[in-house]
Write a protein that holds these residues in place. Structure first.
Motif, PDB file in Angstrom:
ATOM      1  N   CYS A   1      29.371  -5.057  -6.323  1.00  0.00           N
ATOM      2  CA  CYS A   1      28.467  -6.210  -6.477  1.00  0.00           C
ATOM      3  C   CYS A   1      27.616  -6.364  -5.221  1.00  0.00           C
ATOM      4  O   CYS A   1      28.122  -6.691  -4.152  1.00  0.00           O
ATOM      5  CB  CYS A   1      29.263  -7.481  -6.725  1.00  0.00           C
ATOM      6  SG  CYS A   1      30.114  -7.443  -8.306  1.00  0.00           S
TER       7      CYS A   1
ATOM      8  N   THR B   1      22.424 -11.117  -3.589  1.00  0.00           N
ATOM      9  CA  THR B   1      21.392 -11.940  -4.208  1.00  0.00           C
ATOM     10  C   THR B   1      20.242 -11.934  -3.214  1.00  0.00           C
ATOM     11  O   THR B   1      20.435 -12.294  -2.052  1.00  0.00           O
ATOM     12  CB  THR B   1      21.929 -13.375  -4.398  1.00  0.00           C
ATOM     13  OG1 THR B   1      23.127 -13.294  -5.166  1.00  0.00           O
ATOM     14  CG2 THR B   1      20.915 -14.244  -5.109  1.00  0.00           C
TER      15      THR B   1
ATOM     16  N   HIS C   1      22.598 -10.926   5.696  1.00  0.00           N
ATOM     17  CA  HIS C   1      23.313 -10.956   6.980  1.00  0.00           C
ATOM     18  C   HIS C   1      24.254  -9.760   7.112  1.00  0.00           C
ATOM     19  O   HIS C   1      24.478  -9.017   6.147  1.00  0.00           O
ATOM     20  CB  HIS C   1      24.026 -12.301   7.178  1.00  0.00           C
ATOM     21  CG  HIS C   1      25.061 -12.619   6.143  1.00  0.00           C
ATOM     22  ND1 HIS C   1      26.271 -11.988   6.091  1.00  0.00           N
ATOM     23  CD2 HIS C   1      25.056 -13.508   5.109  1.00  0.00           C
ATOM     24  CE1 HIS C   1      26.986 -12.473   5.091  1.00  0.00           C
ATOM     25  NE2 HIS C   1      26.260 -13.396   4.474  1.00  0.00           N
TER      26      HIS C   1
ATOM     27  N   GLY D   1      27.352  -9.591   7.295  1.00  0.00           N
ATOM     28  CA  GLY D   1      28.522  -9.640   6.393  1.00  0.00           C
ATOM     29  C   GLY D   1      28.215  -8.888   5.100  1.00  0.00           C
ATOM     30  O   GLY D   1      29.044  -8.127   4.593  1.00  0.00           O
ATOM     31  N   ASN D   2      27.020  -9.048   4.582  1.00  0.00           N
ATOM     32  CA  ASN D   2      26.596  -8.271   3.410  1.00  0.00           C
ATOM     33  C   ASN D   2      26.547  -6.788   3.780  1.00  0.00           C
ATOM     34  O   ASN D   2      26.836  -5.922   2.955  1.00  0.00           O
ATOM     35  CB  ASN D   2      25.214  -8.692   2.914  1.00  0.00           C
ATOM     36  CG  ASN D   2      25.131 -10.153   2.521  1.00  0.00           C
ATOM     37  OD1 ASN D   2      24.322 -10.893   3.060  1.00  0.00           O
ATOM     38  ND2 ASN D   2      25.965 -10.579   1.603  1.00  0.00           N
TER      39      ASN D   2
ATOM     40  N   GLY E   1      33.015  -8.009  -1.975  1.00  0.00           N
ATOM     41  CA  GLY E   1      33.729  -8.776  -0.947  1.00  0.00           C
ATOM     42  C   GLY E   1      34.856  -9.588  -1.567  1.00  0.00           C
ATOM     43  O   GLY E   1      34.844  -9.886  -2.763  1.00  0.00           O
TER      44      GLY E   1
ATOM     45  N   ASP F   1      35.541 -12.596  -1.460  1.00  0.00           N
ATOM     46  CA  ASP F   1      35.124 -13.873  -2.060  1.00  0.00           C
ATOM     47  C   ASP F   1      34.798 -13.733  -3.549  1.00  0.00           C
ATOM     48  O   ASP F   1      34.710 -14.728  -4.259  1.00  0.00           O
ATOM     49  CB  ASP F   1      33.904 -14.458  -1.316  1.00  0.00           C
ATOM     50  CG  ASP F   1      32.757 -13.456  -1.191  1.00  0.00           C
ATOM     51  OD1 ASP F   1      33.024 -12.236  -1.137  1.00  0.00           O
ATOM     52  OD2 ASP F   1      31.594 -13.899  -1.138  1.00  0.00           O
TER      53      ASP F   1
ATOM     54  N   ASN G   1      36.541  -5.897   0.132  1.00  0.00           N
ATOM     55  CA  ASN G   1      36.495  -5.894   1.596  1.00  0.00           C
ATOM     56  C   ASN G   1      36.723  -7.309   2.125  1.00  0.00           C
ATOM     57  O   ASN G   1      36.354  -8.296   1.484  1.00  0.00           O
ATOM     58  CB  ASN G   1      35.167  -5.320   2.124  1.00  0.00           C
ATOM     59  CG  ASN G   1      33.954  -6.141   1.741  1.00  0.00           C
ATOM     60  OD1 ASN G   1      33.330  -5.882   0.718  1.00  0.00           O
ATOM     61  ND2 ASN G   1      33.607  -7.127   2.536  1.00  0.00           N
TER      62      ASN G   1
ATOM     63  N   LEU H   1      33.580 -10.457   7.176  1.00  0.00           N
ATOM     64  CA  LEU H   1      33.076 -10.381   8.535  1.00  0.00           C
ATOM     65  C   LEU H   1      32.927 -11.840   8.951  1.00  0.00           C
ATOM     66  O   LEU H   1      32.375 -12.649   8.216  1.00  0.00           O
ATOM     67  CB  LEU H   1      31.731  -9.656   8.530  1.00  0.00           C
ATOM     68  CG  LEU H   1      31.069  -9.434   9.886  1.00  0.00           C
ATOM     69  CD1 LEU H   1      30.315  -8.110   9.853  1.00  0.00           C
ATOM     70  CD2 LEU H   1      30.112 -10.541  10.226  1.00  0.00           C
TER      71      LEU H   1
ATOM     72  N   MET I   1      31.176 -15.364   7.722  1.00  0.00           N
ATOM     73  CA  MET I   1      29.736 -15.446   7.975  1.00  0.00           C
ATOM     74  C   MET I   1      29.045 -15.636   6.631  1.00  0.00           C
ATOM     75  O   MET I   1      29.291 -14.889   5.686  1.00  0.00           O
ATOM     76  CB  MET I   1      29.247 -14.159   8.640  1.00  0.00           C
ATOM     77  CG  MET I   1      27.771 -14.223   8.997  1.00  0.00           C
ATOM     78  SD  MET I   1      27.159 -12.721   9.799  1.00  0.00           S
ATOM     79  CE  MET I   1      27.774 -12.910  11.472  1.00  0.00           C
TER      80      MET I   1
HETATM   81  P1  AMP Z   1      26.104 -12.387  -1.812  1.00  0.00           P
HETATM   82  O1  AMP Z   1      24.658 -12.036  -1.675  1.00  0.00           O
HETATM   83  O2  AMP Z   1      26.565 -13.550  -0.995  1.00  0.00           O
HETATM   84  O3  AMP Z   1      26.517 -12.503  -3.262  1.00  0.00           O
HETATM   85  O4  AMP Z   1      26.946 -11.170  -1.227  1.00  0.00           O
HETATM   86  C1  AMP Z   1      26.732  -9.810  -1.522  1.00  0.00           C
HETATM   87  C2  AMP Z   1      27.958  -8.992  -1.205  1.00  0.00           C
HETATM   88  O5  AMP Z   1      28.340  -9.137   0.170  1.00  0.00           O
HETATM   89  C3  AMP Z   1      29.185  -9.423  -2.019  1.00  0.00           C
HETATM   90  O6  AMP Z   1      29.935  -8.263  -2.348  1.00  0.00           O
HETATM   91  C4  AMP Z   1      29.933 -10.310  -1.050  1.00  0.00           C
HETATM   92  O7  AMP Z   1      31.306 -10.391  -1.348  1.00  0.00           O
HETATM   93  C5  AMP Z   1      29.675  -9.618   0.280  1.00  0.00           C
HETATM   94  N1  AMP Z   1      29.779 -10.554   1.437  1.00  0.00           N
HETATM   95  C6  AMP Z   1      29.106 -11.726   1.604  1.00  0.00           C
HETATM   96  N2  AMP Z   1      29.429 -12.321   2.781  1.00  0.00           N
HETATM   97  C7  AMP Z   1      30.324 -11.505   3.393  1.00  0.00           C
HETATM   98  C8  AMP Z   1      31.029 -11.543   4.650  1.00  0.00           C
HETATM   99  N3  AMP Z   1      30.866 -12.536   5.530  1.00  0.00           N
HETATM  100  N4  AMP Z   1      31.859 -10.521   4.945  1.00  0.00           N
HETATM  101  C9  AMP Z   1      32.031  -9.500   4.084  1.00  0.00           C
HETATM  102  N5  AMP Z   1      31.405  -9.396   2.884  1.00  0.00           N
HETATM  103  C10 AMP Z   1      30.560 -10.374   2.523  1.00  0.00           C
END
Ligand code: AMP
Ligand code: ZN
Length: 462
Positions: free
Chosen positions: A29, A32, A38, A40-41, A232, A234, A263, A266, A274
Motif C-alpha cells: 500500500c 496518498t 515524509h 516514514g513513507n 506500514g 498502521d 514495517n 519511523l 512520524m
Molecule cells: P499514507 O500515505 O499515510 O497512507 O502512507 C503510505 C505508506 O507509508 C503506508 O504503507 C504507511 O503504513 C506507511 N507509513 C506512513 N507513516 C509511516 C511511518 N512513520 N513509518 C513507517 N511507515 C509509515
C-alpha cells in the motif's frame, strides 16, 4: 536458499512458498499523494523495495510482480487542491511524480505496476456490486456499506474477535449503518469533490472508500489470491482487515494473500510515529537537499524493518560515513562477483538488515587489508541491497544542493561546546562537534591574540 518472513496473519516467521515461483506476486500500500511525502513513507518504500530485490534475486528478475499503488482520491487531496486553487488532477499529477522521484533517490526500483485508484473505478464498482449481490454489503442513504457481521472470522489479521471490536466501536455511529463496525465502500460526493456515476442504482454521483481501492487494484494486477501483501504497521487495522473482508467475501476465498508483512514506524526523536497529521515530519525532498539518497537508504535499513526506527541526523551521518568507506574501498572493484552468502542468509531471515550490514562490515575489514575479492564481494552484496549504485567519483563529488541552516541552533551548539571544553568535558565537546559536522558545519578554533581566549567561528561546508 530458504526465505522466511514474519507473517502478521500467523504471528510467526513462516517459510516463504510462492503460489507460482514463475510469478511471485506482491502488493504494497503506497501513499496518498497530496504533498511531498515524509521519510516514514520512505521507510515503507525502501523496505518493500528490498523485499522486491531479494525475491528477484531468488526467483529471477522476470518472475516477480510488485504492485505499489498510488491513492489519488481522498479528502486530504480535495482539501489541499482547494487550498491551492488548483484542479485535483493537477495536484495528484505533480505529487505522484514528486513521490516517484523521491523514492527513486532512495534507490527504489520502479515497481512492476504502479496503479492509481482513479483509473480503477470500474473494477471497484464491480466488486461493490458483487458484495451487495452476495449479501455482504447494502445500500443506505446513497452509501454502500460492507456489513462486517456477514463475515464471521473478521478480525483474524489484527487478532481481534468481532465481539471485542463491537464493544470498542465508537458511539457516534452514522445512523444508516446496520452495525457500528460496518464500513464505507462507496459514498456520495459533495459538490466540487471528484465524482463518478454510482453503482447499485444509486442516483447521486459518488466516490469509493479507501479500502475498496486496494482490493480492486490488487485483484486486477495480481489475481484473487496472491503471495504477499504489505504496508506500514498502521495499516493492519482497519485498512488491511477490511481489504481482506472485501476480497474474501466477494470471491468466497479463504485468504486474500498468504503472507502479510508490516514495517514498523519511523519515529520522530520524541518517539511518536512520524506523520503529516502530527506535524512532526521531515520530507524526503528536504532531506535530499542535505544528504545523498543512498545515505538515507542505508539509514532506513540500519534497523530491522519490524522495529521502530528513531530518525535522527546521527543515523544519517553514520550511514553516510559508512558509505564513504565502502565507496573508497570498492572504487576499482571488478563487477560480476557473487553476493556474499552471509549477506544473503541474513536477508533471507526475515530481511535481517542489521545482520546483513554487519556482514558487509566484515567484508570491508577484509577489503581494507587489501583483499581484492572481498572488495568485489562487498560491492556485489551491497548492490543487492540497492547500495553502492553510484559511480565512486560521483559519490565523492556529491554536495548538498542548498544548505538550510538553523543559525540559532548552530550558535547554541557552538556555545555548548565551548562550555563543555571549559569544563574539561572533552567527550561532550567532541560529540557536539560531530553533531555540527553532520549538519554540514565546519568549526574553526583560533586563539584571540589579545585575550588568549579560544574563539570559535563556523562555516558551512560545501
Ligand atoms: P499514507 O500515505 O499515510 O497512507 O502512507 C503510505 C505508506 O507509508 C503506508 O504503507 C504507511 O503504513 C506507511 N507509513 C506512513 N507513516 C509511516 C511511518 N512513520 N513509518 C513507517 N511507515 C509509515
Ligand atoms: Zn491498501
Amino acid at each position: 536458499m530458504t526465505l522466511t518472513l514474519y507473517n502478521t496473519l500467523t504471528r510467526h516467521k513462516d517459510v516463504f512458498r510462492p503460489i507460482d515461483p514463475n510469478n511471485v506476486r506482491i502488493y504494497a500500500c503506497g501513499p496518498t499523494v497530496y504533498d511531498y511525502v515524509h521519510i516514514g513513507n520512505g521507510r515503507m518504500a525502501v523496505v518493500f523495495d528490498l523485499l522486491f530485490r531479494v525475491l528477484r534475486q531468488t526467483y529471477g528478475p522476470d518472475h516477480v510482480t510488485y504492485v505499489r499503488n498510488i491513492t489519488d482520491v481522498d479528502d486530504k487531496i480535495n482539501a489541499r487542491a482547494a487550498e491551492r486553487g488548483i484542479a485535483i488532477g493537477e495536484l495528484t499529477q505533480t505529487t505522484a511524480r514528486q513521490y516517484q522521484e523521491d523514492v527513486a533517490a532512495l534507490g527504489c526500483l520502479p515497481p512492476t505496476v504502479e496503479p492509481r485508484a482513479t483509473r480503477h473505478i470500474g473494477e471497484m464498482k464491480e466488486l461493490i456490486e458483487t458484495l451487495v449481490r452476495k449479501g455482504h454489503a447494502y445500500v443506505a442513504q446513497a452509501h454502500v456499506l460492507f456489513h462486517v457481521p456477514s463475515m464471521p472470522d473478521y478480525g483474524k489479521l489484527s487478532n481481534r474477535s468481532l465481539s471485542e471490536l463491537e464493544a470498542g466501536a465508537r458511539v457516534d455511529v452514522a445512523p444508516y449503518k446496520r452495525d457500528p463496525m460496518d464500513f464505507v465502500l462507496w459514498k456520495p460526493s459533495k459538490p466540487g469533490e471528484p465524482a463518478w456515476p454510482s453503482p447499485c442504482g444509486i442516483e447521486l454521483p459518488g466516490r469509493p472508500g479507501w479500502h475498496i481501492e486496494c482490493s480492486a487494484m490488487a485483484e486486477k494486477h495480481l489475481g484473487v489470491i496472491f503471495d504477499i501483501h504489505g504496508g506500514g504497521i498502521d495499516l493492519v487495522f482497519p485498512h488491511h482487515e477490511n481489504e481482506i473482508a472485501q476480497s474474501r467475501s466477494a470471491h468466497g476465498t479463504p485468504l486474500m494473500a498468504n503472507y502479510w508483512l508490516h514495517n514498523g514506524f519511523l519515529t520522530a526523536p520524541e518517539g511518536e510515529k512520524m506523520s503529516k497529521s502530527l506535524g512532526n515530519f521531515t520530507t524526503i525532498h528536504a532531506l535530499r537537499q542535505l544528504w545523498p539518497g543512498e545515505a538515507l537508504r542505508l539509514a532506513l535499513l540500519s534497523t530491522h524493518y519490524r522495529q521502530p526506527l528513531p530518525w535522527s541526523e546521527k543515523v544519517i551521518a553514520d550511514a553516510r560515513r559508512t558509505l564513504d568507506h565502502w565507496y573508497e574501498l570498492t572504487a576499482d572493484a571488478l563487477p560480476g562477483a557473487p553476493v556474499c552468502a552471509d549477506v544473503l542468509e541474513a536477508l533471507a531471515d526475515d530481511l535481517n538488515t542489521p545482520q546483513a550490514i554487519a556482514a558487509l562490515h566484515a567484508l570491508r575489514s577484509e577489503a581494507a587489508k587489501g583483499a581484492k575479492p572481498a572488495a568485489a564481494c562487498l560491492k556485489a552484496s551491497a548492490g543487492l541491497m540497492g547500495l553502492l549504485q553510484e559511480a565512486p567519483a560521483d559519490w565523492k563529488a556529491w554536495r548538498p544542493a542548498a544548505m538550510v541552516i538553523d543559525e540559532q541552533k548552530v550558535e547554541a551548539l557552538v556555545t555548548a561546546r565551548n562550555a563543555a571544553r571549559k569544563g574539561r568535558n572533552y567527550a561532550e565537546a567532541d560529540r557536539i562537534r560531530d553533531e555540527l559536522t553532520a549538519m554540514g558545519i565546519q568549526l574553526k578554533d583560533a586563539k584571540d591574540a589579545s585575550t588568549g581566549e579560544i574563539v570559535t567561528t563556523w562555516e558551512v561546508r560545501r
